[in-house]
Design a protein around this motif. Structure first.
Motif, PDB file in Angstrom:
ATOM      1  N   HIS A 105       0.799  -1.220   0.000  1.00 49.89           N
ATOM      2  CA  HIS A 105       0.000   0.000   0.000  1.00 49.89           C
ATOM      3  C   HIS A 105       0.838   1.279   0.000  1.00 49.89           C
ATOM      4  O   HIS A 105       0.433   2.271  -0.580  1.00 49.89           O
ATOM      5  CB  HIS A 105      -0.957  -0.009   1.182  1.00 49.89           C
TER       6      HIS A 105
ATOM      7  N   ARG B 129       3.333   0.121  -3.322  1.00 47.42           N
ATOM      8  CA  ARG B 129       2.624  -0.412  -4.498  1.00 47.42           C
ATOM      9  C   ARG B 129       3.384  -1.579  -5.129  1.00 47.42           C
ATOM     10  O   ARG B 129       3.493  -1.686  -6.356  1.00 47.42           O
ATOM     11  CB  ARG B 129       2.377   0.699  -5.534  1.00 47.42           C
TER      12      ARG B 129
ATOM     13  N   HIS C 120       3.362  -5.481  -5.547  1.00 45.21           N
ATOM     14  CA  HIS C 120       2.515  -6.668  -5.445  1.00 45.21           C
ATOM     15  C   HIS C 120       3.199  -7.842  -6.150  1.00 45.21           C
ATOM     16  O   HIS C 120       3.473  -7.778  -7.351  1.00 45.21           O
ATOM     17  CB  HIS C 120       1.150  -6.423  -6.081  1.00 45.21           C
TER      18      HIS C 120
ATOM     19  N   ASP D 254     -10.332   3.411  -1.777  1.00 36.76           N
ATOM     20  CA  ASP D 254      -9.366   2.546  -2.468  1.00 36.76           C
ATOM     21  C   ASP D 254      -8.958   1.358  -1.614  1.00 36.76           C
ATOM     22  O   ASP D 254      -8.003   0.668  -1.904  1.00 36.76           O
ATOM     23  CB  ASP D 254      -8.119   3.346  -2.880  1.00 36.76           C
TER      24      ASP D 254
END
Length: 292
Positions: A65, A68, A70, A127
Motif C-alpha cells: 500500500h 505499491r 505486489h 481505495d
C-alpha cells in the motif's frame, strides 16, 4: 466517488496507532523467555509466532500500500482466505529463525513506519478492500480500522496467553467494537426482510455502543444510533462481541450469552458476524479459522 454511507459514520483510529505500537513493543519487551513459547488462541501458533505474524502484516502493508509492490497472488482456483493461510504459515515458519530480541527490534522499526504510513493516508479515499464488509471498494478509514483491530486482536491474544490484561479500556475497546460492527450489513446480505426492517445491536461494557442495521431498497444500511421500535433487538457484552467477531467463540456459544427480543430469526442471523478474513472448516459450519 463510491457511496459508502451504508457503512455508517467514519471511525478515526489514526491517534491510536502510535499508542498501540508503543504498548505492543513494551509488551514484547516484558516477556520472559518461557512466555514466548506459550500457546495462543491461534491454533498451532505460540506467542512468538503471533508476533512474527504481526511483523509479516506490517511488511505486507508497507510493501503493497505504501510502495505499491505486489508479488504474491492466489494460485489458480485458490480461495483468498486459503491463500492468506498459506502465505501466513510460510512467513511464520521462516520467521522461526528470528530470536525474540531480533523480532522485537524489527517490529519496533517496521511498526513505527506503519504508524507513519497511516498518519499520511487520505481517510476519505475509496481505495481500500475489507472483504468481511463486502466485495466492493471501501473507504480508507475502514481499511485503517481493520488494520488497527487486527493488531489489537493479536496484542490481546499475546496478553491472554501470558496472563496480562491488555488494551481493554474504552479508548481501545470502543473503536474495536465499532469497527467489528461494520460487518453487519454484509452479514445480513442474504436475509430477506421488508424495507425499513430494523435490527438493533447494543454492546455493553467498555466497548459499549448501539448500532441499527436497517433494510434499505438495495441493501442493509448501518446507523450508529438506536431505533425507537426495532423489529429485532440483540444485546451482548463487549467480551462476547469481540470474541464472536474474531471467531474466538462460535455463534452457538455466543447465543447462550446474549439477550434477544423481537424477530429471533433476524437477531440470530446477526450472530454469524465475522470481522476477520475467515474460512470455516468443511466439517463444521461454525468451526474456528486456522488463523484469527
Amino acid at each position: 466517488m463510491t457511496d459508502s454511507s451504508w457503512l455508517g459514520p467514519p471511525i478515526n483510529v489514526q491517534p491510536l496507532f502510535p499508542k498501540q505500537q508503543t504498548a505492543f513493543i513494551e509488551l514484547l519487551g516484558s516477556l520472559e523467555p518461557d512466555e514466548w513459547i506459550r500457546p495462543t488462541a491461534c491454533p498451532g501458533w505460540n506467542v512468538k509466532d503471533v508476533a512474527a505474524h504481526v511483523l509479516g502484516d506490517h511488511i505486507g502493508r508497507l510493501s503493497m500500500h505504501r510502495d505499491r509492490f505486489h508479488v504474491l497472488r492466489p494460485s489458480d482456483g485458490e480461495a483468498f482466505p486459503a491463500f492468506l493461510d498459506r502465505i501466513n504459515d510460510d512467513w511464520v515458519t521462516a520467521a522461526s529463525r528470528l530470536s525474540p530480541a531480533v523480532l522485537t527490534d524489527l517490529l519496533s522499526f517496521i511498526g513505527d513506519q506503519v504508524v507513519l504510513f497511516w498518519q499520511n493516508v487520505d481517510m476519505d479515499a475509496i481505495d481500500g478492500s475489507v472483504s468481511w464488509a463486502g466485495p466492493e471498494p471501501h473507504p480508507a478509514w475502514l481499511d485503517a480500522s481493520r488494520d488497527f483491530t487486527e493488531y489489537w486482536t493479536h496484542h490481546q491474544q499475546i496478553c491472554e496467553a501470558t496472563d496480562r490484561t491488555g488494551l481493554t479500556d474504552p479508548e481501545y475497546f470502543g473503536p474495536v467494537i465499532d469497527t467489528f460492527m461494520r460487518a453487519l450489513p454484509h452479514t445480513l446480505r442474504e436475509v430477506q426482510a421488508p424495507e425499513r426492517t430494523t435490527l438493533q445491536v447494543s454492546v455493553t461494557g467498555p466497548g459499549e455502543g448501539t448500532w441499527a442495521c436497517i433494510r434499505g431498497p438495495k441493501r442493509w444500511v448501518l446507523q450508529r444510533d438506536s431505533s425507537p421500535r426495532p423489529d429485532a433487538y440483540l444485546e451482548l457484552e463487549t467480551d462476547t462481541a469481540w470474541r464472536l467477531c474474531t471467531r474466538g467463540i462460535h455463534p452457538h456459544q455466543a447465543a447462550e450469552r446474549v439477550r434477544i427480543d423481537g424477530d429471533h430469526r433476524l437477531a440470530t442471523a446477526a450472530l454469524n458476524i465475522v470481522s476477520i478474513i475467515w474460512t470455516p472448516p468443511d466439517s463444521d459450519p461454525f468451526g474456528e479459522s486456522r488463523r484469527p
